[in-house]
Design a protein around this motif. Structure first.
Motif, PDB file in Angstrom:
ATOM      1  N   THR A   1       0.787  -1.135  -0.119  1.00 25.64           N
ATOM      2  CA  THR A   1      -0.051   0.098  -0.059  1.00 25.64           C
ATOM      3  C   THR A   1       0.949   1.143   0.013  1.00 25.64           C
ATOM      4  O   THR A   1       0.570   2.221  -0.804  1.00 25.64           O
ATOM      5  CB  THR A   1      -0.937  -0.177   1.207  1.00 25.64           C
TER       6      THR A   1
ATOM      7  N   ARG B   1       1.438   4.105  -3.020  1.00 22.80           N
ATOM      8  CA  ARG B   1       1.000   5.313  -2.817  1.00 22.80           C
ATOM      9  C   ARG B   1       2.100   6.342  -3.306  1.00 22.80           C
ATOM     10  O   ARG B   1       1.782   7.332  -3.825  1.00 22.80           O
ATOM     11  CB  ARG B   1       0.661   5.804  -1.128  1.00 22.80           C
ATOM     12  N   ARG B   2       3.399   5.727  -3.118  1.00 22.69           N
ATOM     13  CA  ARG B   2       4.418   6.606  -3.625  1.00 22.69           C
ATOM     14  C   ARG B   2       4.433   6.605  -5.249  1.00 22.69           C
ATOM     15  O   ARG B   2       4.641   7.703  -5.668  1.00 22.69           O
ATOM     16  CB  ARG B   2       5.900   6.035  -3.228  1.00 22.69           C
TER      17      ARG B   2
ATOM     18  N   GLU C   1      -0.441  11.351  -4.146  1.00 21.31           N
ATOM     19  CA  GLU C   1      -1.671  11.743  -3.006  1.00 21.31           C
ATOM     20  C   GLU C   1      -3.108  11.803  -3.596  1.00 21.31           C
ATOM     21  O   GLU C   1      -3.945  11.400  -2.655  1.00 21.31           O
ATOM     22  CB  GLU C   1      -1.261  13.081  -2.439  1.00 21.31           C
TER      23      GLU C   1
ATOM     24  N   TYR D   1      -4.588   9.280  -4.740  1.00 26.28           N
ATOM     25  CA  TYR D   1      -5.080   7.923  -4.419  1.00 26.28           C
ATOM     26  C   TYR D   1      -4.883   7.621  -3.105  1.00 26.28           C
ATOM     27  O   TYR D   1      -5.350   6.531  -2.743  1.00 26.28           O
ATOM     28  CB  TYR D   1      -4.475   6.971  -5.469  1.00 26.28           C
ATOM     29  N   GLU D   2      -4.502   8.290  -2.248  1.00 27.63           N
ATOM     30  CA  GLU D   2      -4.056   8.080  -0.856  1.00 27.63           C
ATOM     31  C   GLU D   2      -5.317   7.568  -0.213  1.00 27.63           C
ATOM     32  O   GLU D   2      -5.070   6.580   0.543  1.00 27.63           O
ATOM     33  CB  GLU D   2      -3.642   9.225  -0.101  1.00 27.63           C
TER      34      GLU D   2
ATOM     35  N   LEU E   1      -6.641   4.217  -1.191  1.00 26.52           N
ATOM     36  CA  LEU E   1      -5.618   3.074  -0.818  1.00 26.52           C
ATOM     37  C   LEU E   1      -5.797   2.871   0.708  1.00 26.52           C
ATOM     38  O   LEU E   1      -5.364   1.698   1.023  1.00 26.52           O
ATOM     39  CB  LEU E   1      -4.120   3.434  -1.020  1.00 26.52           C
TER      40      LEU E   1
END
Length: 139
Positions: free
Chosen positions: A15, A19-20, A24, A26-27, A30
């Protein structure tokens, strides 16, 4: 470390890696996905414990005796209290968030207090009974 803990750690690592890569935007999706997996894990653990406890109770009932550990222990009460407080956080957020006022929060906490009261009365029935004075006619 338990294999399930290792799986959960791998999920968290995946996850964070996603995210990386995705950024941001889709933060929240996730995080929600990871929390769903944690919820499923907790549900499975609770389900397994409930089934084990019910099986133990059925065996005790079939034998007609009490099991050595069937008494209400401090650990059981403490565990129930901790679980209640953990669940109080999301229930409070849902209660306050759906109505946008204090009334939803109060309803959520009334439910939490009610469940804990029922549990306390179930595990300690002598709290709910009044002590009756013995009759002068009885010895």
């Amino acid at each position: 470390m338990d294999t399930r803990d290792a799986e959960l750690k791998k999920e968290l690592d995946a996850t964070l890696h996603a995210r990386r890569e995705l950024g941001e935007e889709y933060e929240s999706a996730l995080v929600d996905s990871f929390l769903d997996k944690v919820d499923q894990r907790l549900d499975a653990v609770v389900d397994r414990r409930v089934r084990r406890h019910l099986a133990e109770q059925q065996m005790v009932a079939a034998r007609g005796t009490r099991s050595p550990g069937s008494g209400d222990s401090w650990g059981d009460r403490f565990g129930f209290g901790v679980v209640s407080l953990i669940l109080a956080v999301p229930l409070s957020a849902i209660g306050a968030g759906t109505t946008g006022s204090l009334s939803g929060l109060m309803v959520a906490w009334a439910g939490i207090v009610g469940v804990n009261t029922v549990y306390a009365l179930r595990t300690r029935p002598h709290f709910s009974r009044r002590r009756e004075k013995p009759s002068d006619w009885e010895e």
